[in-house]
Scaffold this active site. Structure first.
Site, short mmCIF file in Angstrom:
data_model
loop_
_atom_site.label_atom_id
_atom_site.label_comp_id
_atom_site.label_asym_id
_atom_site.label_seq_id
_atom_site.Cartn_x
_atom_site.Cartn_y
_atom_site.Cartn_z
N ASN A 192 3.70 0.31 5.11
CA ASN A 192 2.60 0.99 5.78
C ASN A 192 2.60 2.45 5.37
O ASN A 192 3.55 2.92 4.73
CB ASN A 192 2.74 0.85 7.31
CG ASN A 192 1.41 0.94 8.04
OD1 ASN A 192 0.73 1.95 7.99
ND2 ASN A 192 1.05 -0.13 8.73
N VAL A 193 1.58 3.19 5.75
CA VAL A 193 1.52 4.61 5.42
C VAL A 193 2.54 5.39 6.25
O VAL A 193 3.00 4.93 7.30
CB VAL A 193 0.11 5.17 5.66
CG1 VAL A 193 -0.90 4.52 4.72
CG2 VAL A 193 -0.33 4.97 7.11
N PRO A 225 -2.69 -2.03 6.91
CA PRO A 225 -3.15 -0.68 7.23
C PRO A 225 -2.64 -0.16 8.56
O PRO A 225 -2.32 -0.93 9.46
CB PRO A 225 -4.68 -0.84 7.26
CG PRO A 225 -4.90 -2.26 7.64
CD PRO A 225 -3.77 -3.03 6.99
N CYS A 226 -2.59 1.15 8.66
CA CYS A 226 -2.26 1.80 9.93
C CYS A 226 -3.52 1.79 10.78
O CYS A 226 -4.54 2.38 10.42
CB CYS A 226 -1.79 3.23 9.70
SG CYS A 226 -1.31 4.11 11.20
N GLN A 227 -3.48 1.10 11.91
CA GLN A 227 -4.64 0.98 12.78
C GLN A 227 -4.23 1.30 14.21
O GLN A 227 -3.09 1.68 14.48
CB GLN A 227 -5.21 -0.45 12.69
CG GLN A 227 -5.69 -0.83 11.29
CD GLN A 227 -6.04 -2.30 11.20
OE1 GLN A 227 -5.17 -3.16 11.27
NE2 GLN A 227 -7.32 -2.60 11.03
#
Length: 404
Positions: A129-130, A86-88
């Site tokens: 990733n997004v 995830p993008c974090q």
């Protein structure tokens, strides 16, 4: 070099399925899949039902545990590390000598990838990733991706990346995702790319360019990035293009125009005369029409500021002659983003079936069978588009062969 894979954040096995479809000898030696807070690890169960479990170098099984708790030295060696994460917030929380000078915020999965890179030193790495990764966070655009690039550079890797719309390359879904290919500078491929002009890597000769051909490349912007990850976290900001290359601490990036392959239309993957549970009932129809329609709604902030919230319409039902929109984990619930279609057999409006959700992502029919429908949709909303992995795998086959 053997074709061995370690798959992190494996979900229901999209990376593995994409490589398996090549039939070229790729072997997954270890994987990890754990959903925080989930009482039942449905994705892990699905993965194991297809592929079996994987033991570590101690002969123990830790594939359904928090990757942060896994001793990375016990992971089998591999030539390719893969994962969709995830993008974090990738900012550095504080220094820590035992972690080579930095420690990311707890729970942020990028730091687990970095730990595997340090412990196992795989020659190649392929991540998903997004698309917003390249622009996050909003207050320091490009910092998060910059932190990743700084980590790779400090560990002796070069990197290629592309934001890919799967529908432009034959898929049944308009899904934009960032693919990241990193490789050790000591590999044959790394040495070959280092001798090429950056524009050639981006336009024609890199893995991303060969996997996803482009028809036009804009002006290339260049920027040096520090290998001091803490400094990057504190000060770095940059307008990344949707394509790029990083070597020896220098970033080259440009906006590319994708070369279109014929897309798969939504209508071609639909089932006929499906079970009654998927049809929209008369009492719910008005709510669906409202959610899909255009809106202008007066609202007021907590400070008393008045404004108008507005949104445009979404097609209701979704057209057959276009690829599907991006599928989310909330697919099938009564909300604006859920797909609705006319059943080819009955002519009635309904939501997608779990099998159609699998087809949109490029999985085999009933890949997720055996779990509740809500989890089947959730897992597909989290998944990647499998044929995109196969496209990159074809190029990787040649790259690995050249490393022999």
């Amino acid at each position: 070099m053997e074709k061995t894979i370690c798959e992190l954040f494996a979900g229901v096995g999209g990376f593995r399925l994409g490589f398996d479809r090549l039939g070229s000898g790729w072997k997954t030696v270890w994987f990890s899949q754990w959903e925080p807070g989930a009482a039942t690890q449905w994705a892990h169960k699905c993965y194991v039902s297809h592929y079996g479990d994987s033991c570590d170098l101690n002969g123990e099984y830790h594939t359904d545990e928090d990757i942060a708790a896994v001793d990375k030295s016990t992971i089998p060696s591999h030539s390719l590390l893969v994962g969709g994460f995830p993008c974090q917030d990738y900012s550095v929380a504080h220094t820590l000598s035992s972690s080579q000078g930095i420690e990311g915020k707890k729970g942020v999965l990028w730091w687990q990838i970095r730990e595997v890179l340090i412990a196992k030193k795989p020659p190649f790495c392929l991540l998903e990733n997004v698309d917003r990764l390249l622009k996050s966070p909003a207050k320091q655009r490009g910092r998060d991706f910059g932190v990743m690039l700084a980590c790779f550079a400090a560990l002796g890797y070069s990197v290629e990346w592309r934001v890919v719309n799967a529908a432009q390359y034959g898929a049944a879904q308009r899904r934009r995702r960032t693919f990241i290919f990193a490789y050790s500078n000591n590999t044959t491929y790394g040495k070959n790319m280092a001798e090429k002009d950056a524009s050639k890597v981006i336009e024609k000769e890199g893995l991303m360019a060969r996997s996803f051909p482009v028809q036009d490349v804009g002006d290339i912007c260049q920027r040096h990035i520090d290998t001091d990850v803490v400094a990057v976290s504190d000060t770095f900001a940059f307008a990344f293009g949707n394509s790029g290359y990083m070597h020896d601490g220098v970033i080259y990036t440009a906006k590319v125009v994708e070369k279109e392959d014929p897309s798969t239309m939504l209508g071609t993957i639909l089932q006929r005369n499906v079970d009654e549970q998927y049809y929209i009932t008369t009492d719910k129809m008005a709510k669906w029409v409202y959610l899909k329609g255009a809106k202008k709604i007066p609202r007021k902030t907590s400070e008393g500021h008045e404004y108008v919230f507005s949104e445009g319409p979404i097609a209701f039902p979704d057209p057959w002659d276009r690829p599907a929109r991006t599928m989310l984990t909330s697919e099938s619930t009564l909300n604006r983003s859920t797909h609705t279609v006319v059943d080819p057999g009955t002519g009635r409006i309904r939501i997608l079936t779990p099998v159609e959700a699998e087809r949109i992502q490029g999985f085999d029919d009933d890949w997720t069978a055996g779990m509740p429908d809500r989890m089947r949709y959730f897992c597909m909303g989290n998944a990647l588009v499998v044929p995109m992995i196969t496209r990159m795998g074809k190029v990787l086959d040649g790259i690995i062969t050249a490393e022999q």
